[in-house]
Design an enzyme around this catalytic site. Structure first.
Site, PDB file in Angstrom:
ATOM      1  N   ASN A 132       0.815  -1.212   0.000  1.00  0.00           N
ATOM      2  CA  ASN A 132       0.000   0.000   0.000  1.00  0.00           C
ATOM      3  C   ASN A 132       0.850   1.264   0.000  1.00  0.00           C
ATOM      4  OD1 ASN A 132      -2.534  -1.258  -0.073  1.00  0.00           O
ATOM      5  ND2 ASN A 132      -2.522  -1.599   2.137  1.00  0.00           N
ATOM      6  N   GLU A 238      -7.966  -0.273   6.014  1.00  0.00           N
ATOM      7  CA  GLU A 238      -7.425   0.920   5.377  1.00  0.00           C
ATOM      8  C   GLU A 238      -6.120   0.631   4.658  1.00  0.00           C
ATOM      9  OE1 GLU A 238      -9.272   3.384   5.183  1.00  0.00           O
ATOM     10  OE2 GLU A 238     -10.700   3.074   6.811  1.00  0.00           O
ATOM     11  N   CYS A 239      -5.967   1.233   3.491  1.00  0.00           N
ATOM     12  CA  CYS A 239      -4.724   1.077   2.733  1.00  0.00           C
ATOM     13  C   CYS A 239      -3.657   2.059   3.200  1.00  0.00           C
ATOM     14  CB  CYS A 239      -4.992   1.278   1.245  1.00  0.00           C
ATOM     15  SG  CYS A 239      -5.495   2.960   0.810  1.00  0.00           S
ATOM     16  N   GLY A 240      -4.060   3.045   4.017  1.00  0.00           N
ATOM     17  CA  GLY A 240      -3.113   4.036   4.506  1.00  0.00           C
ATOM     18  C   GLY A 240      -3.191   5.349   3.770  1.00  0.00           C
ATOM     19  N   LEU A 241      -3.840   5.349   2.626  1.00  0.00           N
ATOM     20  CA  LEU A 241      -3.916   6.548   1.798  1.00  0.00           C
ATOM     21  C   LEU A 241      -4.536   7.717   2.559  1.00  0.00           C
ATOM     22  CD1 LEU A 241      -4.993   6.564  -1.909  1.00  0.00           C
ATOM     23  CD2 LEU A 241      -5.915   8.262  -0.359  1.00  0.00           C
TER      24      LEU A 241
END
Length: 245
Positions: A132, A238-241
């Site tokens: 990610n 969550e992907c962290g974006l």
């Protein structure tokens, strides 16, 4: 607050930011999503941009914001592993809404990443996080920097996952504002908006997908599953974006 006062808030002490954001969010809570978009475009400082994954319900925010500011940059981070239906959906909405699409990708192609690291999404939470960062977080950071974005619009909703339940309408992330106009919307609210404006769901919605990202880490909703369990094999939502930037 005026535009100049909002700009000054970005460099104010954290205690001042927190107090003012609480006050502004109380004001924004009394507005409709469309009114929040209008307010944000009129008063929030710097260049504006809208991020979109072109997911199941993406047409809502893409339509709502582009109808007010037709040339607003729409940032897509393309991992190279999106569903064919997603790429078709991107083309469909870009043409229909005349979107100013800005596509950002990792410097290393997906094939090269697999050759170098293997299939990171199969390497547990640590592998997913690395994947990610490479394919979503870094490209988004680059997009926000290159486009000199001062205000970031996004379509996150509290009902999508437990990690989003406490998100405010307006926040400060580093050196920019982040506005979430439909944060408290339900799936019903989304459906009503799409119906009102004759907008499509993502094609995979009809196949049981309620959230869609990459082919290797998205699956249809099954009996007993929550929406967040349909992503990343249930290891994380969550992907962290939206959390590392």
């Amino acid at each position: 607050m005026s535009s100049s006062e909002l700009k000054a808030l970005l460099t104010a002490p954290k205690s001042v930011q927190q107090a003012e954001l609480e006050r502004i969010n109380r004001f924004l809570a009394g507005l409709t999503a469309q009114e929040r978009v209008l307010w944000g475009l009129a008063y929030l400082p710097g260049n504006h941009a809208l991020s979109s994954s072109f997911g199941i319900q993406a047409a809502v925010m893409l339509h709502m914001v582009s109808q007010v500011q037709s040339d607003i940059p729409v940032i897509l981070t393309d991992t190279g592993y999106l569903f064919p239906e997603t790429y078709q959906f991107i083309d469909q909405l870009t043409e229909r809404l005349s979107l100013n699409l800005k596509v950002y990708q990792a410097p290393i192609t997906s094939a090269w990443q697999e050759a170098r690291f293997g299939q990171l999404w199969e390497q547990g939470v640590e592998g997913l996080e690395r994947y990610n960062r490479l394919n979503k977080v870094e490209p988004m950071q680059r997009a926000l920097a290159e486009l000199e974005v001062g205000t970031w619009f996004a379509g996150l909703r509290r009902s999508q996952s437990s990690t989003r339940e406490e998100l405010p309408i307006l926040a400060i992330h580093g050196s920019r504002f982040k506005l979430l106009p439909i944060i408290e919307w339900s799936n019903k609210d989304v459906h009503l908006y799409l119906t009102q404006f004759d907008l499509p769901y993502h094609p995979l919605w009809e196949q049981g997908y309620v959230s869609v990202g990459d082919t290797h880490s998205s699956k249809p909703l099954e009996l007993g599953m929550t929406e967040e369990e349909t992503r990343f094999n249930g290891l994380k939502r969550e992907c962290g974006l939206h959390y590392e930037i």
